[in-house]
Design an enzyme around this catalytic site. Structure first.
Site, PDB file in Angstrom:
ATOM      1  N   GLY A  24      51.851  52.550  46.630  1.00 56.34           N
ATOM      2  CA  GLY A  24      52.350  53.695  45.879  1.00 56.34           C
ATOM      3  C   GLY A  24      51.202  54.389  45.172  1.00 56.34           C
ATOM      4  O   GLY A  24      50.090  53.875  45.109  1.00 56.34           O
ATOM      5  N   TYR A  60      53.268  58.467  29.992  1.00 53.93           N
ATOM      6  CA  TYR A  60      52.105  59.125  30.615  1.00 53.93           C
ATOM      7  C   TYR A  60      52.082  60.626  30.298  1.00 53.93           C
ATOM      8  O   TYR A  60      51.116  61.311  30.635  1.00 53.93           O
ATOM      9  CB  TYR A  60      52.108  58.950  32.145  1.00 53.93           C
ATOM     10  CG  TYR A  60      51.990  57.513  32.630  1.00 53.93           C
ATOM     11  CD1 TYR A  60      51.745  56.458  31.755  1.00 53.93           C
ATOM     12  CD2 TYR A  60      52.131  57.217  33.982  1.00 53.93           C
ATOM     13  CE1 TYR A  60      51.651  55.159  32.209  1.00 53.93           C
ATOM     14  CE2 TYR A  60      52.037  55.910  34.444  1.00 53.93           C
ATOM     15  CZ  TYR A  60      51.804  54.877  33.563  1.00 53.93           C
ATOM     16  OH  TYR A  60      51.707  53.596  34.017  1.00 53.93           O
ATOM     17  N   GLY A 225      40.457  47.701  40.498  1.00 49.10           N
ATOM     18  CA  GLY A 225      39.738  47.730  39.226  1.00 49.10           C
ATOM     19  C   GLY A 225      40.248  48.876  38.376  1.00 49.10           C
ATOM     20  O   GLY A 225      41.281  49.473  38.668  1.00 49.10           O
TER      21      GLY A 225
END
Length: 328
Positions: A24, A60, A225
């Site tokens: 996704g 967000y 990461g």
């Protein structure tokens, strides 16, 4: 071990009978530095590139853009609503049971969609409700809330029963917190997923095994990461994408280290949600279905585990439900 994956067909079956695509697009971007419209454009690029799973969150501050992108791609015939898998998240200030449904309804209104495919508890750590997502006292200390994760879960179950979400899950829960839900008297709907940090330097072997035994899919955030933002990232861990082993395997397959890191997780049934706002990298991250890693390569990458988190969230380490004090 999943080898039969293709760009068109790479979904994993959830315990409630729904399906989740194994890759996704993550949509988090610092609201202070991300130009307006970036998230919208990125989601459109992703859907055009073949992504069908979009991971977002109210906190967000860009869910309106993400929803707009999804609606535009439905309107122009690229996809149908049922092709898209959208994950939304319940933020820390909305754990009180009476706040759960209004918060999901707020997300649906922002997205302008009828339902989300997955709604998850973003963190097990409740904050004091109010008009700010990050409540602090006059000394700059976070203000926590006493809530019961089981009561929050019951309010989520009612949202699923009402058709506002197809599936329910959690994020950043440790084994003890998952057990609280799984052993809840009168449990109606099990969590189908647990979204946690997962990548070759933090492979989560114990949590992965526990979740497999309980039919809970691991969704790996920061699968390649993270940014090197010292304000919230543990920089004692070297940059994952510069790893020599990943680089040598990448060279062999003519791939990038990011593609190898993503393929590693997908091949072991861990869903990945790499975030990118770069059209080139969004497309590149999706190109992981035309090669597969050998068993020896999978073992070698597993051996990179340093058991170090990039995302420690230490500013909330004194919260009674801070999840990372436990081994897993």
């Amino acid at each position: 071990m999943r080898m039969d994956l293709t760009a068109e067909s790479h979904s994993i079956l959830l315990s409630d009978g729904n399906k989740m695509p194994l890759i996704g697009l993550g949509t988090y971007g610092d609201p202070r530095t991300t130009p307006k419209g970036t998230a919208c454009e990125s989601v459109k690029v992703a859907i055009e590139a073949g992504y069908r799973h979009i991971d977002g969150a109210l906190v967000y501050f860009n869910e309106h853009e993400v929803g707009q992108a999804i609606r535009e791609k439905i309107a122009d015939g690229t996809v149908k609503r049922e092709d898209i898998f959208y994950c939304g998240k319940l933020w820390n200030t909305f754990h009180r049971p009476e706040l759960v449904r209004p918060t999901l309804e707020r997300t649906l209104k922002t997205l302008q969609l009828e339902f989300v495919d997955l709604y998850i508890v973003e963190m097990p750590t409740a904050f004091r409700p109010g008009d700010t997502f990050y409540p602090k006292d006059e000394n700059g200390k976070y203000i926590y809330d006493e809530t019961d994760l089981c009561a929050t879960w019951e309010a989520l179950e009612a949202c699923k029963d009402a058709g506002l979400t197809k599936s329910l899950g959690v994020s950043n829960f440790n084994k003890r917190q998952l057990e609280l839900i799984l052993n809840k008297p009168g449990l109606k709907h099990k969590p189908v997923s647990n979204q946690v940090e997962c990548h070759p330097y933090f492979t989560q072997p114990k949590l992965l095994e526990y979740c497999r035994q309980n039919d809970i899919v691991i969704v790996g955030y920061s699968p390649i990461g993270t940014s090197r933002d010292a304000s919230w990232v543990n920089l004692t861990c070297p940059p994952l994408l510069e790893d020599e082993l990943l680089a040598s395997i990448a060279k062999k397959y003519n791939k990038s280290t990011a593609q190898v890191a993503l393929r590693f997780n997908v091949q072991r049934g861990v869903v990945v949600i790499p975030k990118s706002f770069s059209p080139h990298r969004i497309k590149e991250n999706f190109q992981i279905f035309d090669f597969s890693l050998s068993e020896a390569e999978m073992k070698a990458i597993e051996g990179l585990n340093k058991n170090i988190r990039f995302v420690e969230l230490l500013m909330w380490a004194d919260h009674p439900e801070y999840p990372f004090h436990d081994d897993y």
